[in-house]
Enzyme design. Sequence first.
Site, mmCIF file in Angstrom:
data_model
loop_
_atom_site.group_PDB
_atom_site.id
_atom_site.type_symbol
_atom_site.label_atom_id
_atom_site.label_comp_id
_atom_site.label_asym_id
_atom_site.label_seq_id
_atom_site.Cartn_x
_atom_site.Cartn_y
_atom_site.Cartn_z
ATOM 1 N N GLY A 185 0.831 -1.216 0.000
ATOM 2 C CA GLY A 185 0.000 0.000 0.000
ATOM 3 C C GLY A 185 0.858 1.255 0.000
ATOM 4 O O GLY A 185 0.490 2.271 0.600
ATOM 5 N N HIS A 186 2.002 1.214 -0.710
ATOM 6 C CA HIS A 186 2.959 2.334 -0.629
ATOM 7 C C HIS A 186 2.485 3.587 -1.347
ATOM 8 O O HIS A 186 3.103 4.633 -1.242
ATOM 9 C CB HIS A 186 4.321 1.901 -1.192
ATOM 10 N N GLY A 217 -0.626 4.847 -0.902
ATOM 11 C CA GLY A 217 -1.626 5.517 -0.067
ATOM 12 C C GLY A 217 -0.970 6.522 0.880
ATOM 13 O O GLY A 217 0.258 6.618 0.945
ATOM 14 N N GLY A 258 0.942 4.455 3.711
ATOM 15 C CA GLY A 258 2.035 3.691 3.120
ATOM 16 C C GLY A 258 3.137 4.582 2.565
ATOM 17 O O GLY A 258 4.329 4.288 2.722
ATOM 18 N N SER A 283 -7.530 0.379 12.504
ATOM 19 C CA SER A 283 -8.161 1.702 12.535
ATOM 20 C C SER A 283 -8.906 1.889 13.853
ATOM 21 O O SER A 283 -9.433 0.922 14.420
ATOM 22 C CB SER A 283 -9.151 1.812 11.381
ATOM 23 N N SER A 284 -9.007 3.136 14.288
ATOM 24 C CA SER A 284 -9.688 3.400 15.566
ATOM 25 C C SER A 284 -11.195 3.125 15.479
ATOM 26 O O SER A 284 -11.870 3.093 16.508
ATOM 27 C CB SER A 284 -9.452 4.845 16.009
ATOM 28 N N CYS A 285 -11.726 2.902 14.269
ATOM 29 C CA CYS A 285 -13.164 2.624 14.162
ATOM 30 C C CYS A 285 -13.520 1.196 14.590
ATOM 31 O O CYS A 285 -14.685 0.814 14.570
ATOM 32 C CB CYS A 285 -13.686 2.912 12.763
ATOM 33 N N TYR A 300 -16.006 -1.850 7.427
ATOM 34 C CA TYR A 300 -14.548 -1.634 7.482
ATOM 35 C C TYR A 300 -14.007 -2.107 8.834
ATOM 36 O O TYR A 300 -12.985 -2.786 8.913
ATOM 37 C CB TYR A 300 -14.287 -0.136 7.286
ATOM 38 N N LYS A 340 -11.152 -4.936 9.742
ATOM 39 C CA LYS A 340 -9.930 -4.585 10.489
ATOM 40 C C LYS A 340 -9.815 -5.406 11.786
ATOM 41 O O LYS A 340 -8.713 -5.787 12.179
ATOM 42 C CB LYS A 340 -9.913 -3.078 10.795
ATOM 43 N N PRO A 358 -4.385 3.218 14.246
ATOM 44 C CA PRO A 358 -4.249 4.669 14.064
ATOM 45 C C PRO A 358 -5.596 5.373 14.184
ATOM 46 O O PRO A 358 -6.620 4.837 13.766
ATOM 47 C CB PRO A 358 -3.717 4.814 12.636
ATOM 48 N N HIS A 401 -12.068 11.363 3.346
ATOM 49 C CA HIS A 401 -12.258 11.684 4.762
ATOM 50 C C HIS A 401 -12.432 13.191 4.954
ATOM 51 O O HIS A 401 -12.204 13.972 4.038
ATOM 52 C CB HIS A 401 -11.063 11.190 5.576
ATOM 53 N N LYS A 403 -12.989 21.899 -0.150
ATOM 54 C CA LYS A 403 -14.130 22.827 -0.145
ATOM 55 C C LYS A 403 -13.692 24.247 0.218
ATOM 56 O O LYS A 403 -14.143 25.221 -0.385
ATOM 57 C CB LYS A 403 -15.170 22.381 0.897
ATOM 58 N N TRP A 414 -20.863 18.483 6.544
ATOM 59 C CA TRP A 414 -21.832 17.398 6.702
ATOM 60 C C TRP A 414 -22.161 17.234 8.185
ATOM 61 O O TRP A 414 -21.277 17.388 9.045
ATOM 62 C CB TRP A 414 -21.247 16.075 6.214
ATOM 63 N N ASP A 434 -23.437 11.989 11.025
ATOM 64 C CA ASP A 434 -22.395 12.436 11.967
ATOM 65 C C ASP A 434 -21.405 11.308 12.267
ATOM 66 O O ASP A 434 -20.256 11.551 12.581
ATOM 67 C CB ASP A 434 -23.039 12.856 13.303
HETATM 68 O O1 GFB Z 1 -13.555 11.566 8.183
HETATM 69 P P1 GFB Z 1 -14.932 11.056 8.081
HETATM 70 O O2 GFB Z 1 -15.491 10.890 6.704
HETATM 71 O O3 GFB Z 1 -15.095 9.658 8.790
HETATM 72 O O4 GFB Z 1 -15.923 12.068 8.843
HETATM 73 P P2 GFB Z 1 -15.260 9.116 10.304
HETATM 74 C C1 GFB Z 1 -15.655 12.593 10.097
HETATM 75 C C2 GFB Z 1 -16.740 13.572 10.517
HETATM 76 O O5 GFB Z 1 -16.656 14.744 9.696
HETATM 77 C C3 GFB Z 1 -18.176 13.068 10.386
HETATM 78 C C4 GFB Z 1 -17.951 15.124 9.265
HETATM 79 O O6 GFB Z 1 -18.922 13.499 11.521
HETATM 80 C C5 GFB Z 1 -18.675 13.776 9.133
HETATM 81 O O7 GFB Z 1 -20.074 13.958 9.110
HETATM 82 N N1 GFB Z 1 -17.858 15.902 8.021
HETATM 83 C C6 GFB Z 1 -18.226 17.203 7.874
HETATM 84 C C7 GFB Z 1 -17.422 15.466 6.832
HETATM 85 N N2 GFB Z 1 -18.062 17.597 6.616
HETATM 86 C C8 GFB Z 1 -17.564 16.535 5.929
HETATM 87 C C9 GFB Z 1 -17.182 16.341 4.564
HETATM 88 O O8 GFB Z 1 -17.288 17.240 3.708
HETATM 89 N N3 GFB Z 1 -16.686 15.112 4.236
HETATM 90 C C10 GFB Z 1 -16.545 14.101 5.154
HETATM 91 N N4 GFB Z 1 -16.037 12.940 4.768
HETATM 92 N N5 GFB Z 1 -16.930 14.264 6.461
HETATM 93 C C11 GFB Z 1 -14.017 7.074 9.322
HETATM 94 C C12 GFB Z 1 -14.463 5.733 8.827
HETATM 95 O O9 GFB Z 1 -15.073 7.561 10.068
HETATM 96 O O10 GFB Z 1 -12.890 7.007 10.132
HETATM 97 C C13 GFB Z 1 -13.337 5.038 8.180
HETATM 98 O O11 GFB Z 1 -15.523 5.921 7.931
HETATM 99 C C14 GFB Z 1 -12.058 5.094 9.012
HETATM 100 O O12 GFB Z 1 -13.711 3.729 7.988
HETATM 101 C C15 GFB Z 1 -11.756 6.482 9.529
HETATM 102 O O13 GFB Z 1 -12.135 4.219 10.091
HETATM 103 C C16 GFB Z 1 -10.601 6.537 10.483
HETATM 104 O O14 GFB Z 1 -14.211 9.655 11.211
HETATM 105 O O15 GFB Z 1 -16.657 9.311 10.782
#
Ligand code: GFB
Length: 312
Positions: free
Chosen positions: A15-16, A18, A21, A111-113, A140, A144, A167, A183, A191, A206, A273
């Site tokens: 995964g180098h 990403g 990686g 992952s912390s999830c 996911y 993990k 992580p 993410h 944005k 969001w 959320d």
């Molecule tokens: O980073 P994220 O997509 O994932 O979203 P998680 C984190 C928070 O940011 C959520 C808010 O509460 C989203 O609703 N958010 C606000 C946004 N605006 C935005 C936006 O424009 N885009 C995104 N993406 N989020 C992930 C897992 O969870 O954590 C993965 O889905 C992984 O599997 C990762 O484990 C570490 O932190 O919620």
Amino acid sequence: MTEFNLAGRRVWVAGHRGMAGSAITRRLARENCELITATRSELNLLRQADVDAWMADKKIDVIFLAAATVGGILANTVRPAEFLYENLVIETNIIHAAWNTGVKKLLFLASSCIYPRMAEQPMREEALLTGALEPTNEWYAIAKIAGIKLCQAYRRQYGCNYVSVMPTNLYGPGDRYDMEGGHVVAALIMKIHAAKITNSKTVELWGSGMPKREFLFSEDLADACVFVMKNYSDEMFLNVGTGRDITILELAQSIAKVVGWQGTFTFNRSKPDGMPRKLLDVSRLRALGWSASTDFETGMKCAYEWYVANRA
Ligand code: GFB
């Protein structure tokens, strides 16, 4: 404990390309090891026989298993089959081939999830499998958790020296700049940068902006992975984070400062959320002698500069 020396060893970063990686690859340049990588066209990680043959041919000594199908909260929700299947298969193929080919040490990035939605905060390693998972990332997370368990099972049954790290949310150079699938940090950099260029006065977040997240700079994660590889050989996995968290609104405000944009945020509550809070207890890793060293503003400037230079 005597240090596991990387010098002179054949080290594969799976995964180098990403974010995690590529950071590990950069960090390993200081270790005097022989770095080995494979692109997607050279090696399909979804095929066990190909992974076995490639690893036997390359005579791999050490693996950093950073290959995964990743994405933000929405990608996790709309592509559950890919997140579950691909992550299960990639980690299974690599861990099994590592055993088959006599790899000396392997570090798996989870992952912390993996922790329950309502886990006590900050989340200790012992919280694993003590409650129901957050629905937006359970596919996911289950993959993990299986990866962690594979490392533990191969250690117990075959005596393999495989360790895992957990992580927290990452950011840094090489992030996936995909507005829908990425993410939160990458999405907000995109944005807010776009709002600055187009003179727009509002940016949409969001959800409610209230969930709290902990953000770790990718280069700090890479340093932690090399530290763990060299200094830790136990069955218990280790949390990797900063030990501090902020709300999503505070994150957006900090990114706006780095980007140099002044405006207001709106909230799209039709978007999820996710976990209300996801702060790691990092005392185990701290006690071993590692803690994160990059402050948030420095790391965020680096991530933003990378975005402007490579993706904007
Ligand atoms: O980073 P994220 O997509 O994932 O979203 P998680 C984190 C928070 O940011 C959520 C808010 O509460 C989203 O609703 N958010 C606000 C946004 N605006 C935005 C936006 O424009 N885009 C995104 N993406 N989020 C992930 C897992 O969870 O954590 C993965 O889905 C992984 O599997 C990762 O484990 C570490 O932190 O919620």
